[in-house]
Design an enzyme around this catalytic site. Structure first.
Site, PDB file in Angstrom:
ATOM      1  N   THR A 224      47.883  39.959  36.531  1.00 24.78           N
ATOM      2  CA  THR A 224      46.727  39.033  36.609  1.00 24.78           C
ATOM      3  C   THR A 224      47.504  37.862  37.385  1.00 24.78           C
ATOM      4  O   THR A 224      48.657  37.769  37.007  1.00 24.78           O
ATOM      5  CB  THR A 224      46.107  38.466  35.360  1.00 24.78           C
ATOM      6  OG1 THR A 224      45.741  39.678  34.571  1.00 24.78           O
ATOM      7  CG2 THR A 224      45.118  37.554  35.407  1.00 24.78           C
ATOM      8  N   ARG A 252      34.548  48.764  32.973  1.00 26.24           N
ATOM      9  CA  ARG A 252      35.428  47.971  32.267  1.00 26.24           C
ATOM     10  C   ARG A 252      35.607  46.689  32.816  1.00 26.24           C
ATOM     11  O   ARG A 252      36.011  46.604  34.254  1.00 26.24           O
ATOM     12  CB  ARG A 252      36.610  48.657  31.711  1.00 26.24           C
ATOM     13  CG  ARG A 252      37.501  47.838  30.730  1.00 26.24           C
ATOM     14  CD  ARG A 252      38.835  47.256  31.685  1.00 26.24           C
ATOM     15  NE  ARG A 252      39.598  46.525  30.521  1.00 26.24           N
ATOM     16  CZ  ARG A 252      40.350  45.646  30.950  1.00 26.24           C
ATOM     17  NH1 ARG A 252      40.799  45.311  32.338  1.00 26.24           N
ATOM     18  NH2 ARG A 252      41.386  44.994  30.169  1.00 26.24           N
ATOM     19  N   GLY A 254      37.773  43.003  31.810  1.00 26.38           N
ATOM     20  CA  GLY A 254      38.366  42.452  30.802  1.00 26.38           C
ATOM     21  C   GLY A 254      38.291  41.055  30.687  1.00 26.38           C
ATOM     22  O   GLY A 254      37.305  40.320  30.729  1.00 26.38           O
ATOM     23  N   ASP A 255      39.392  40.298  30.063  1.00 22.95           N
ATOM     24  CA  ASP A 255      39.179  38.772  29.678  1.00 22.95           C
ATOM     25  C   ASP A 255      39.060  37.756  30.908  1.00 22.95           C
ATOM     26  O   ASP A 255      38.461  36.684  30.671  1.00 22.95           O
ATOM     27  CB  ASP A 255      40.399  38.484  28.806  1.00 22.95           C
ATOM     28  CG  ASP A 255      41.769  38.794  29.398  1.00 22.95           C
ATOM     29  OD1 ASP A 255      42.042  39.590  30.011  1.00 22.95           O
ATOM     30  OD2 ASP A 255      42.267  37.610  29.824  1.00 22.95           O
ATOM     31  N   GLY A 276      47.265  39.683  30.093  1.00 17.37           N
ATOM     32  CA  GLY A 276      47.829  40.488  29.080  1.00 17.37           C
ATOM     33  C   GLY A 276      46.775  41.640  28.797  1.00 17.37           C
ATOM     34  O   GLY A 276      45.903  41.864  29.693  1.00 17.37           O
TER      35      GLY A 276
END
Length: 363
Positions: A224, A252, A254-255, A276
């Site tokens: 990232t 999917r 992610g954050d 992460g």
């Protein structure tokens, strides 16, 4: 009688003098942020992903390439701040450098999904207004961070995904590219190796077990890029961009584009960009959690960031790290993985870059 009058006068004079001194001390201590002689500090912090990054696995040539690109990113963002620009523009400038490099899992270097596509996510947040924009699953916008910015400033929404986000980006005249632009052979080879490993495991496991136990998962979602900054007006901003997780399926996300998890900014507390194992960062609402500890726990930025990354995430077995900054240009960059590409700059020509977990950051 005269003696008593003189005594009262002397006492009154001392009280006035003491109050004046306290007022002066208070004024002097707040001088930096009340229009005094000192200027509001400006600063920029960046990261290029966290994960299993060991010295013994890094060639001198490759390390040099990473450090040079991190330095280029720092200089691009700081040039905006030094010219009096906004923290929002600074984080965009810094991230675009990394999005354009195949070294990082964002933009040009984005990893592949299981279907052999490059799908990217990005987010940005303004600490002054707490306005934010995010995109997910886009495949044709050259710099995903610019798409997130356009969502923030030119739409009534915060989060757009897929084709809708791409159509909106086209309406905003952002630079679009063919999907082949994002393909790099190194990333494609990574995908093929993981798929081959899964096939081998299927020879000894049921499909149901494969869905529940994925030994490759933790090593696939650390790439990232992100930036946080504070400008001459004391406004903070945060932005993050990613290609997601290698071999990801089922849409999917992610954050990174989840405001409050992978990206967060608030002038009253701090700006945070995370990298992460995204699922854990979402569950912990990492960015907002750091800000909340500062706000309600009355802890410093560094104390708050380390509490979340080195304690809360570790207890949940979530790996990764964050970069963070507050309005006074205090910086914290904790991570609980083997390494994290990172750097900061507070003065022109004085950018500092780091990769490993044993480097003295001088903070």
């Amino acid at each position: 009688m005269r003696l008593k009058s003189n005594y009262l006068f002397a006492v009154s004079f001392l009280v006035i003098l003491a109050c004046s001194e306290r007022k002066y001390e208070k004024s002097e201590s707040n001088e930096e942020f009340s229009g005094g002689n000192k200027k509001q500090p400006i600063a920029l912090v960046i990261h290029g992903g966290a994960g299993t990054i060991k010295r013994e696995n890094m060639s001198a040539e490759r390390e040099k390439a990473y450090r040079e690109k991190l330095e280029e990113s720092l200089n691009a963002g700081y040039a905006v701040l030094e010219a009096g620009g906004k923290s929002l523009d600074a984080v965009i400038a810094a991230i675009k450098v990394m999005e354009d490099s195949p070294l990082f899992n964002a933009g040009k270097g984005a990893v592949f999904t299981h279907d052999g596509r490059n799908e990217m996510d990005a987010a940005i947040m303004d600490g002054k207004t707490r306005n934010a924009g995010a995109v997910a699953g886009i495949t044709t916008v050259k710099n995903p961070v610019t798409a997130a910015y356009e969502v923030m400033v030119n739409s009534p929404h915060v989060f757009m995904v897929g084709k809708g986000a791409e159509h909106f980006s086209e309406e905003q005249n952002l630079e679009l590219v063919d999907a082949s632009y994002f393909r790099t052979e190194r990333r494609y080879e990574q995908l093929m190796k993981i798929i081959d490993s899964e096939r081998q495991q299927l020879d000894h496991s049921s499909i149901r077990e494969m869905e529940l136990v994925d030994p490759f998962f933790k090593d696939r979602k650390f790439g990232t890029v992100g930036a946080v900054a504070v400008d001459k007006d004391g406004n903070v901003a945060a932005a993050t961009s990613t290609g997601g997780m290698t071999n990801k399926r089922y849409g999917r996300v992610g954050d990174v584009p989840v405001i409050g998890a992978g990206t967060y900014a608030d002038n009253a507390t701090c700006a945070v960009s995370a990298t992460g194992h995204g699922e854990y960062f979402i569950r912990n609402v990492v960015g907002h959690e750091i800000a909340s500890i500062m706000r309600y726990g009355k802890k410093t930025l560094d104390e708050s960031a380390k509490e979340v990354v080195m304690d809360q995430l570790v207890k949940m077995e979530g790996s990764g790290g964050v970069i963070s900054i507050d309005a006074q240009a205090n910086i914290s960059m904790p991570f609980n993985s083997e390494g994290m590409y990172r750097g900061y700059i507070k003065e022109k020509g004085q950018g500092k870059t780091f990769i490993y977990n044993d480097e003295d950051e001088g903070l």
